[in-house]
Design a protein around this motif. Structure first.
Motif, mmCIF file in Angstrom:
data_model
loop_
_atom_site.group_PDB
_atom_site.id
_atom_site.type_symbol
_atom_site.label_atom_id
_atom_site.label_comp_id
_atom_site.label_asym_id
_atom_site.label_seq_id
_atom_site.Cartn_x
_atom_site.Cartn_y
_atom_site.Cartn_z
ATOM 1 N N ASN A 128 -0.517 27.445 -75.803
ATOM 2 C CA ASN A 128 -0.320 27.716 -74.361
ATOM 3 C C ASN A 128 -1.037 28.993 -73.930
ATOM 4 O O ASN A 128 -0.903 30.026 -74.587
ATOM 5 C CB ASN A 128 1.158 27.925 -74.041
ATOM 6 C CG ASN A 128 1.980 26.701 -74.326
ATOM 7 O OD1 ASN A 128 1.989 26.210 -75.447
ATOM 8 N ND2 ASN A 128 2.666 26.203 -73.326
ATOM 9 N N HIS A 129 -1.751 28.899 -72.816
ATOM 10 C CA HIS A 129 -2.381 30.108 -72.269
ATOM 11 C C HIS A 129 -2.207 30.096 -70.759
ATOM 12 O O HIS A 129 -2.302 29.059 -70.111
ATOM 13 C CB HIS A 129 -3.844 30.216 -72.687
ATOM 14 C CG HIS A 129 -4.601 28.946 -72.545
ATOM 15 N ND1 HIS A 129 -4.488 27.902 -73.442
ATOM 16 C CD2 HIS A 129 -5.479 28.542 -71.605
ATOM 17 C CE1 HIS A 129 -5.266 26.910 -73.059
ATOM 18 N NE2 HIS A 129 -5.872 27.263 -71.938
ATOM 19 N N GLU A 130 -1.953 31.258 -70.234
ATOM 20 C CA GLU A 130 -1.463 31.383 -68.862
ATOM 21 C C GLU A 130 -2.374 32.289 -68.044
ATOM 22 O O GLU A 130 -3.130 33.083 -68.596
ATOM 23 C CB GLU A 130 -0.058 31.996 -68.888
ATOM 24 C CG GLU A 130 0.898 31.288 -69.836
ATOM 25 C CD GLU A 130 1.116 29.822 -69.490
ATOM 26 O OE1 GLU A 130 1.276 29.513 -68.296
ATOM 27 O OE2 GLU A 130 1.114 28.982 -70.410
ATOM 28 N N SER A 131 -2.221 32.176 -66.718
ATOM 29 C CA SER A 131 -2.957 33.054 -65.804
ATOM 30 C C SER A 131 -2.358 32.856 -64.425
ATOM 31 O O SER A 131 -1.510 31.983 -64.226
ATOM 32 C CB SER A 131 -4.444 32.672 -65.765
ATOM 33 O OG SER A 131 -4.601 31.482 -65.017
ATOM 34 N N PHE A 132 -2.844 33.622 -63.486
ATOM 35 C CA PHE A 132 -2.428 33.439 -62.095
ATOM 36 C C PHE A 132 -2.780 32.021 -61.609
ATOM 37 O O PHE A 132 -2.128 31.481 -60.726
ATOM 38 C CB PHE A 132 -3.105 34.504 -61.211
ATOM 39 C CG PHE A 132 -2.832 34.303 -59.765
ATOM 40 C CD1 PHE A 132 -1.564 34.540 -59.243
ATOM 41 C CD2 PHE A 132 -3.829 33.852 -58.904
ATOM 42 C CE1 PHE A 132 -1.298 34.328 -57.890
ATOM 43 C CE2 PHE A 132 -3.573 33.638 -57.554
ATOM 44 C CZ PHE A 132 -2.300 33.880 -57.052
ATOM 45 N N LEU A 133 -3.829 31.416 -62.187
ATOM 46 C CA LEU A 133 -4.298 30.109 -61.714
ATOM 47 C C LEU A 133 -3.568 28.929 -62.341
ATOM 48 O O LEU A 133 -3.918 27.775 -62.085
ATOM 49 C CB LEU A 133 -5.809 29.978 -61.983
ATOM 50 C CG LEU A 133 -6.690 31.035 -61.334
ATOM 51 C CD1 LEU A 133 -8.162 30.743 -61.601
ATOM 52 C CD2 LEU A 133 -6.444 31.106 -59.832
ATOM 53 N N ARG A 134 -2.567 29.184 -63.164
ATOM 54 C CA ARG A 134 -1.821 28.099 -63.807
ATOM 55 C C ARG A 134 -1.104 27.262 -62.751
ATOM 56 O O ARG A 134 -0.613 27.807 -61.741
ATOM 57 C CB ARG A 134 -0.799 28.752 -64.734
ATOM 58 C CG ARG A 134 -0.087 27.802 -65.673
ATOM 59 C CD ARG A 134 -1.020 27.240 -66.695
ATOM 60 N NE ARG A 134 -0.351 27.066 -67.980
ATOM 61 C CZ ARG A 134 -0.530 26.026 -68.768
ATOM 62 N NH1 ARG A 134 -1.369 25.066 -68.434
ATOM 63 N NH2 ARG A 134 0.088 25.954 -69.922
ATOM 64 N N GLY A 135 -1.024 25.950 -62.977
ATOM 65 C CA GLY A 135 -0.322 25.055 -62.049
ATOM 66 C C GLY A 135 1.137 25.480 -61.863
ATOM 67 O O GLY A 135 1.759 25.989 -62.795
ATOM 68 N N GLU A 136 1.655 25.236 -60.659
ATOM 69 C CA GLU A 136 2.997 25.722 -60.273
ATOM 70 C C GLU A 136 4.114 25.102 -61.100
ATOM 71 O O GLU A 136 5.221 25.623 -61.125
ATOM 72 C CB GLU A 136 3.255 25.381 -58.801
ATOM 73 C CG GLU A 136 2.166 25.862 -57.875
ATOM 74 C CD GLU A 136 2.619 27.012 -57.002
ATOM 75 O OE1 GLU A 136 3.789 27.021 -56.631
ATOM 76 O OE2 GLU A 136 1.784 27.897 -56.714
ATOM 77 N N ASP A 137 3.839 23.985 -61.735
ATOM 78 C CA ASP A 137 4.868 23.269 -62.483
ATOM 79 C C ASP A 137 5.049 23.825 -63.893
ATOM 80 O O ASP A 137 5.975 23.435 -64.603
ATOM 81 C CB ASP A 137 4.411 21.800 -62.578
ATOM 82 C CG ASP A 137 5.537 20.868 -62.262
ATOM 83 O OD1 ASP A 137 6.496 21.337 -61.636
ATOM 84 O OD2 ASP A 137 5.462 19.690 -62.663
ATOM 85 N N PHE A 138 4.150 24.697 -64.319
ATOM 86 C CA PHE A 138 4.223 25.210 -65.697
ATOM 87 C C PHE A 138 5.159 26.418 -65.747
ATOM 88 O O PHE A 138 5.222 27.220 -64.808
ATOM 89 C CB PHE A 138 2.819 25.557 -66.199
ATOM 90 C CG PHE A 138 1.984 24.331 -66.464
ATOM 91 C CD1 PHE A 138 1.954 23.745 -67.726
ATOM 92 C CD2 PHE A 138 1.243 23.735 -65.456
ATOM 93 C CE1 PHE A 138 1.202 22.603 -67.971
ATOM 94 C CE2 PHE A 138 0.494 22.591 -65.680
ATOM 95 C CZ PHE A 138 0.471 22.021 -66.942
ATOM 96 N N ILE A 139 5.862 26.567 -66.861
ATOM 97 C CA ILE A 139 7.038 27.434 -66.915
ATOM 98 C C ILE A 139 6.760 28.920 -66.599
ATOM 99 O O ILE A 139 7.531 29.539 -65.868
ATOM 100 C CB ILE A 139 7.789 27.263 -68.269
ATOM 101 C CG1 ILE A 139 9.116 28.018 -68.270
ATOM 102 C CG2 ILE A 139 6.951 27.650 -69.454
ATOM 103 C CD1 ILE A 139 10.171 27.462 -67.383
#
Ligand code: NAP
Length: 319
Positions: free
Chosen positions: A178-189
Motif C-alpha cells: 500500500n502506498h498513499e498520497s493526497f491523490l489517493r481515491g476517497e474510498d481508501f482507508i
C-alpha cells in the motif's frame, strides 16, 4: 526523446509517474478508457495535464492496442490501469477479474506481435500474497490471495512472468505494498481517515465509521514508490521486485495518531462490523532489500512522517 505509454494515467500512481517521467524528458501518452469522461483532477493538481498526450484504447482489445502501438511507437509501457479496490472487487468480482487479467494478456500479446523490444511494467500487488504466516514477504514467497482483486493481480502477474520467460519480452513487475498520497481515491482507508478527521474537526461530520481497525498493513508514500517503477524499467534485466517500507502499522495506531494531531476524542471512532471484509488479511509487510540492492531504490520514511505530509496537504486543500 523516449516515448512512454502510461495506462491508468488518471489514477494516483499514473499522475505521479507521469510527473516523474516528464521531469526525465519523456514524451507521455496517457491512455484512458473514455475521452469524454476523462478525470484529469490528479494531473491538474500536479499541473501536468497540458504536457500529456491523451488517447483512448480498450485495453482488452488486441487490434486496438496494436493500433495504439503503431501510432505512438513507445519504448516503454507502464501498465497501471486496473480496478484497484479490494472492497469493490468483493462487490463486483467479475468486472475486476475480467479487466485486470484480460488487459495484461492483451497488452503483452500485442507487444509480442507488434514489437518485442517494447519494455513493459506490470503493477502487481502485495494483495497477491493474502494471509501469510511468515513475515516479511520476499519475492520468493508463494501467492495465497484472499480477494477477487488479489486473485486478478496474481493471475496477471503469472501472465507477465510467462511472456518474459516464454517469449523473451522485457517484462518487469513491481509488487507494491500500500502506498498513499493526497491523490489517493476517497474510498481508501488512509485518505478516508484524514479527510473525515478534518471534517469532524470542522463540525461537518460527527463520527469516523470504520471496519476492522486491528489489521496491520505496510504503508508507504506514492511519489517515492513510482521512482521504483522507473528504476525497474531502466535495469538491464527484467525481474520482479517487492516495493515496501518493510514495516507494518495498525489502522488503530494511524487513527489515534491523526486524531491526536487534530485533538479529536477517540469516542468519535465507530467500528461497524458490517464493514469487516470476508477473509481479511491480518498482518502483512514486505522486504524491499532486493529493490534497494539491485535498483538502488531509496526509501526510509516512517509512516508517521508520511501522515504528517498528508495531513498538511489535506488541510491546505480543504474547502
Ligand atoms: P487508482 O488510483 O485506482 O487508478 C486506477 C487507474 O486505472 C485509473 O486511471 C482508472 O481510470 C484505470 N482503470 C480502472 N478500471 C479501468 C478499466 N476497466 N479500463 C481502463 N482503465 C481503468 O490506482 P493506483 O493507486 O494509481 O494504482 C495503480 C496500479 O497499481 C493499479 O493497477 C493498482 O491495482 C496497483 N497497485 C496499487 C497499490 C496502491 O497502494 N495504490 C498497491 C499495489 C498495486 P479511470 O480514471 O477511468 O477510473
Amino acid at each position: 526523446m523516449k516515448i512512454a505509454i502510461i495506462t491508468g494515467i488518471t489514477g494516483q500512481d499514473g499522475a505521479y509517474l507521469a510527473k516523474l517521467l516528464l521531469e526525465k524528458k519523456y514524451k507521455i501518452v496517457g491512455i484512458t478508457r473514455d475521452m469524454s469522461k476523462i478525470k484529469t483532477f490528479n494531473l491538474d493538481y500536479l499541473n501536468i495535464t497540458k504536457d500529456v498526450t491523451f488517447d483512448c484504447c480498450d485495453l482488452t482489445n488486441v487490434l486496438e492496442i496494436i493500433g495504439m502501438l503503431k501510432k505512438y511507437q513507445p519504448q516503454e509501457i507502464y501498465n497501471l490501469a486496473a480496478q484497484s479496490s479490494v472492497k469493490e472487487s468483493f462487490k463486483d468480482p467479475l468486472t475486476t477479474l475480467n479487466f485486470n487479467i484480460l488487459s495484461v494478456a492483451s497488452l503483452l500479446e500485442s507487444i509480442k506481435i507488434f514489437d518485442k523490444t517494447i519494455k513493459f511494467y506490470q503493477a502487481s500487488s502485495s494483495e497477491m500474497f493474502g494471509n501469510i504466516k511468515r513475515l516479511p514477504i520476499t519475492e520468493a514467497f508463494a501467492f495465497n490471495p484472499a480477494s477477487p482483486y488479489g486473485i486478478s493481480k496474481a493471475s496477471a502477474h503469472w501472465i507477465a512472468i510467462n511472456y518474459r520467460s516464454s517469449f523473451n519480452l522485457f517484462v518487469t513487475s513491481g509488487i507494491l505494498f500500500n502506498h498513499e498520497s493526497f491523490l489517493r481515491g476517497e474510498d481508501f482507508i488512509i485518505k478516508k481517515i484524514i479527510k473525515k478527521s478534518l471534517e469532524i474537526k470542522n463540525g461537518r461530520v460527527d463520527k469516523l465509521i470504520v471496519g476492522d481497525i486491528d489489521i496491520r498493513r505496510d504503508f508507504g508514500y506514492a511519489p517515492k514508490y513510482v521512482e521504483a517503477m522507473y528504476l525497474m524499467m531502466q535495469h538491464s534485466e527484467p525481474e520482479d521486485y517487492i516495493i515496501a517500507s518493510g514495516k507494518s502499522i495498525s489502522i488503530r495506531e494511524i487513527i489515534y495518531y491523526v486524531f491526536d494531531k487534530f485533538n479529536i476524542s477517540k469516542n468519535k471512532i465507530v467500528v461497524n462490523k458490517n464493514l469487516f471484509r470476508p477473509n481479511e488479511i491480518k498482518n502483512i509487510y514486505g522486504d524491499p532489500r532486493k529493490a534497494k540492492e539491485k535498483l538502488y531504490w531509496e526509501y526510509d520514511m516512517s509512516f508517521f512522517n508520511v501522515l504528517d505530509l498528508l495531513i498538511e496537504e489535506e488541510i491546505k486543500n480543504y474547502d
